[in-house]
Scaffold this motif. Structure first.
Motif, PDB file in Angstrom:
ATOM      1  N   UNK A 171     -27.312   4.098  50.270  1.00 31.60           N
ATOM      2  CA  UNK A 171     -27.201   4.757  51.689  1.00 31.60           C
ATOM      3  C   UNK A 171     -27.793   3.521  52.579  1.00 31.60           C
ATOM      4  N   UNK A 172     -26.785   2.846  53.299  1.00 36.73           N
ATOM      5  CA  UNK A 172     -27.334   1.856  54.467  1.00 36.73           C
ATOM      6  C   UNK A 172     -27.515   2.457  55.674  1.00 36.73           C
ATOM      7  N   UNK A 173     -28.718   2.700  56.036  1.00 40.61           N
ATOM      8  CA  UNK A 173     -29.171   3.165  57.447  1.00 40.61           C
ATOM      9  C   UNK A 173     -29.370   2.263  58.681  1.00 40.61           C
ATOM     10  N   UNK A 174     -28.948   2.368  59.710  1.00 44.37           N
ATOM     11  CA  UNK A 174     -29.181   1.461  60.684  1.00 44.37           C
ATOM     12  C   UNK A 174     -29.897   2.459  62.188  1.00 44.37           C
ATOM     13  N   UNK A 175     -30.505   1.969  62.724  1.00 47.12           N
ATOM     14  CA  UNK A 175     -31.034   2.481  64.010  1.00 47.12           C
ATOM     15  C   UNK A 175     -32.155   3.464  63.725  1.00 47.12           C
ATOM     16  N   UNK A 176     -32.585   4.320  64.744  1.00 51.05           N
ATOM     17  CA  UNK A 176     -33.699   5.302  64.279  1.00 51.05           C
ATOM     18  C   UNK A 176     -33.397   6.334  63.405  1.00 51.05           C
ATOM     19  N   UNK A 177     -34.548   6.244  62.678  1.00 48.63           N
ATOM     20  CA  UNK A 177     -34.480   7.569  61.673  1.00 48.63           C
ATOM     21  C   UNK A 177     -35.799   8.089  61.659  1.00 48.63           C
ATOM     22  N   UNK A 178     -36.004   9.457  61.555  1.00 49.40           N
ATOM     23  CA  UNK A 178     -37.232  10.071  61.366  1.00 49.40           C
ATOM     24  C   UNK A 178     -38.183   9.906  59.867  1.00 49.40           C
ATOM     25  N   UNK A 179     -38.820   9.049  59.915  1.00 46.92           N
ATOM     26  CA  UNK A 179     -39.588   8.727  58.849  1.00 46.92           C
ATOM     27  C   UNK A 179     -40.419  10.124  58.170  1.00 46.92           C
ATOM     28  N   UNK A 180     -41.121  10.706  58.987  1.00 50.97           N
ATOM     29  CA  UNK A 180     -41.791  11.799  58.666  1.00 50.97           C
ATOM     30  C   UNK A 180     -40.897  12.920  57.648  1.00 50.97           C
ATOM     31  N   UNK A 181     -39.673  12.864  58.044  1.00 49.98           N
ATOM     32  CA  UNK A 181     -38.604  13.921  57.832  1.00 49.98           C
ATOM     33  C   UNK A 181     -38.051  13.221  56.533  1.00 49.98           C
ATOM     34  N   UNK A 182     -37.564  11.852  56.640  1.00 56.25           N
ATOM     35  CA  UNK A 182     -36.800  11.520  55.456  1.00 56.25           C
ATOM     36  C   UNK A 182     -37.702  11.102  54.210  1.00 56.25           C
ATOM     37  N   UNK A 183     -38.935  10.721  54.487  1.00 58.80           N
ATOM     38  CA  UNK A 183     -39.890  10.104  53.352  1.00 58.80           C
ATOM     39  C   UNK A 183     -40.366  11.219  52.532  1.00 58.80           C
TER      40      UNK A 183
ATOM     41  N   UNK B 131     -46.814   6.837  57.372  1.00 64.32           N
ATOM     42  CA  UNK B 131     -45.809   7.825  57.157  1.00 64.32           C
ATOM     43  C   UNK B 131     -45.726   8.180  55.678  1.00 64.32           C
ATOM     44  N   UNK B 132     -45.875   6.883  54.936  1.00 65.74           N
ATOM     45  CA  UNK B 132     -45.461   6.791  53.400  1.00 65.74           C
ATOM     46  C   UNK B 132     -46.419   7.995  52.784  1.00 65.74           C
ATOM     47  N   UNK B 133     -47.779   7.323  53.371  1.00 62.58           N
ATOM     48  CA  UNK B 133     -48.968   7.979  52.697  1.00 62.58           C
ATOM     49  C   UNK B 133     -48.818   9.652  52.766  1.00 62.58           C
ATOM     50  N   UNK B 134     -48.658   9.970  53.975  1.00 59.75           N
ATOM     51  CA  UNK B 134     -48.532  11.232  54.595  1.00 59.75           C
ATOM     52  C   UNK B 134     -47.461  12.035  54.048  1.00 59.75           C
ATOM     53  N   UNK B 135     -46.425  11.461  53.618  1.00 62.86           N
ATOM     54  CA  UNK B 135     -45.192  12.083  52.783  1.00 62.86           C
ATOM     55  C   UNK B 135     -45.399  12.215  51.493  1.00 62.86           C
ATOM     56  N   UNK B 136     -46.506  11.713  50.858  1.00 60.81           N
ATOM     57  CA  UNK B 136     -46.749  11.774  49.568  1.00 60.81           C
ATOM     58  C   UNK B 136     -45.946  10.791  48.467  1.00 60.81           C
ATOM     59  N   UNK B 137     -45.628   9.846  48.782  1.00 58.91           N
ATOM     60  CA  UNK B 137     -44.905   8.785  48.413  1.00 58.91           C
ATOM     61  C   UNK B 137     -45.510   7.618  47.792  1.00 58.91           C
ATOM     62  N   UNK B 138     -45.583   7.164  46.711  1.00 59.69           N
ATOM     63  CA  UNK B 138     -46.035   6.037  46.249  1.00 59.69           C
ATOM     64  C   UNK B 138     -45.197   4.912  47.115  1.00 59.69           C
ATOM     65  N   UNK B 139     -45.817   3.677  46.995  1.00 56.22           N
ATOM     66  CA  UNK B 139     -45.007   2.645  47.733  1.00 56.22           C
ATOM     67  C   UNK B 139     -45.111   1.292  47.153  1.00 56.22           C
ATOM     68  N   UNK B 140     -44.238   0.468  47.525  1.00 56.25           N
ATOM     69  CA  UNK B 140     -44.289  -1.031  47.291  1.00 56.25           C
ATOM     70  C   UNK B 140     -44.199  -1.768  48.358  1.00 56.25           C
ATOM     71  N   UNK B 141     -44.957  -2.617  48.647  1.00 53.91           N
ATOM     72  CA  UNK B 141     -45.083  -3.605  50.068  1.00 53.91           C
ATOM     73  C   UNK B 141     -44.399  -4.831  49.901  1.00 53.91           C
ATOM     74  N   UNK B 142     -43.355  -5.069  50.622  1.00 54.39           N
ATOM     75  CA  UNK B 142     -42.777  -6.350  50.728  1.00 54.39           C
ATOM     76  C   UNK B 142     -43.495  -7.094  52.162  1.00 54.39           C
ATOM     77  N   UNK B 143     -44.571  -7.715  51.867  1.00 53.67           N
ATOM     78  CA  UNK B 143     -45.391  -8.337  52.863  1.00 53.67           C
ATOM     79  C   UNK B 143     -44.844  -9.564  53.281  1.00 53.67           C
TER      80      UNK B 143
END
Length: 190
Positions: free
Chosen positions: A43-55, A72-84
């Motif tokens: 799903x390719x999304x562009x523009x504003x999305x509400x991270x707290x809702x979708x994550x 937002x990722x931590x607060x949603x309880x999602x593990x993550x990978x960072x591309x820094x």
């Protein structure tokens, strides 16, 4: 195409190829040429999305490691990978890793689809990391961060030393007046 557009196109291609390799539903939020579309399992999304809702509906988040997205990722309880690739992202990637909610990070310049797919698959299999992410989410959701910050700021503002602090005049330029300072009551400005 300009150089930064080529970089974006290359980055998007790597993300798409990694998504195809893992064979799972994937949301990629980027500056796509076209609007929101579904391509294969992506799903390719562009523009504003509400991270707290979708994550909250995601099993894992791959992101740039900015402080807002990391929170937002931590607060949603999602593990993550960072591309820094710069700024505070290296520090935030380490914080997520040290908290046990990330299995690692990768520099954007070293990114390739196969390595990203490997990191994603490993993270998705890591039940301990998911549990830590859920525990941290509960902790973050129970905190009253804004109220705590306001209380700390008010405590500092009301401190006697702060009220008559010497501050350089922010309006004056260095060549206008050398090292001129003035005293003012900060509480009157607030």
């Amino acid at each position: 195409m300009e150089e930064h557009e080529n970089d974006l196109q290359t980055f998007q291609n790597i993300l798409m190829n990694a998504a195809l390799l893992i064979r799972r539903k994937v949301i990629i939020h980027s500056n796509w040429e076209y609007g929101n579309v579904i391509e294969d399992n992506v799903y390719k999304l562009k523009g504003f999305i509400s991270y707290p809702v979708i994550l909250k509906k995601c099993a894992l988040v791959v992101h740039h490691g900015g402080i807002g997205t990391s929170h937002n990722t931590a607060e949603a309880g999602c593990p993550s990978i960072v591309i820094k690739y710069g700024h505070d992202q290296h520090f935030n990637a380490k914080v997520l890793f040290d908290a046990g909610i990330s299995n690692g990070s990768i520099d954007r310049k070293d990114l390739n689809a196969e390595e990203l797919a490997r990191l994603i698959n490993n993270a998705l299999k890591n039940k301990q990391m998911k549990q830590k992410a859920e525990e941290l989410a509960l902790l973050l959701q129970s905190e009253s961060g804004v109220e705590t910050a306001v209380a700390i700021i008010e405590q500092k503002i009301n401190h006697p030393e702060f009220k008559t602090m010497k501050v350089k005049n922010p309006v004056l330029r260095a060549n206008d007046v050398s090292e001129e300072t003035y005293s003012h009551k900060v509480s009157e400005k607030i």
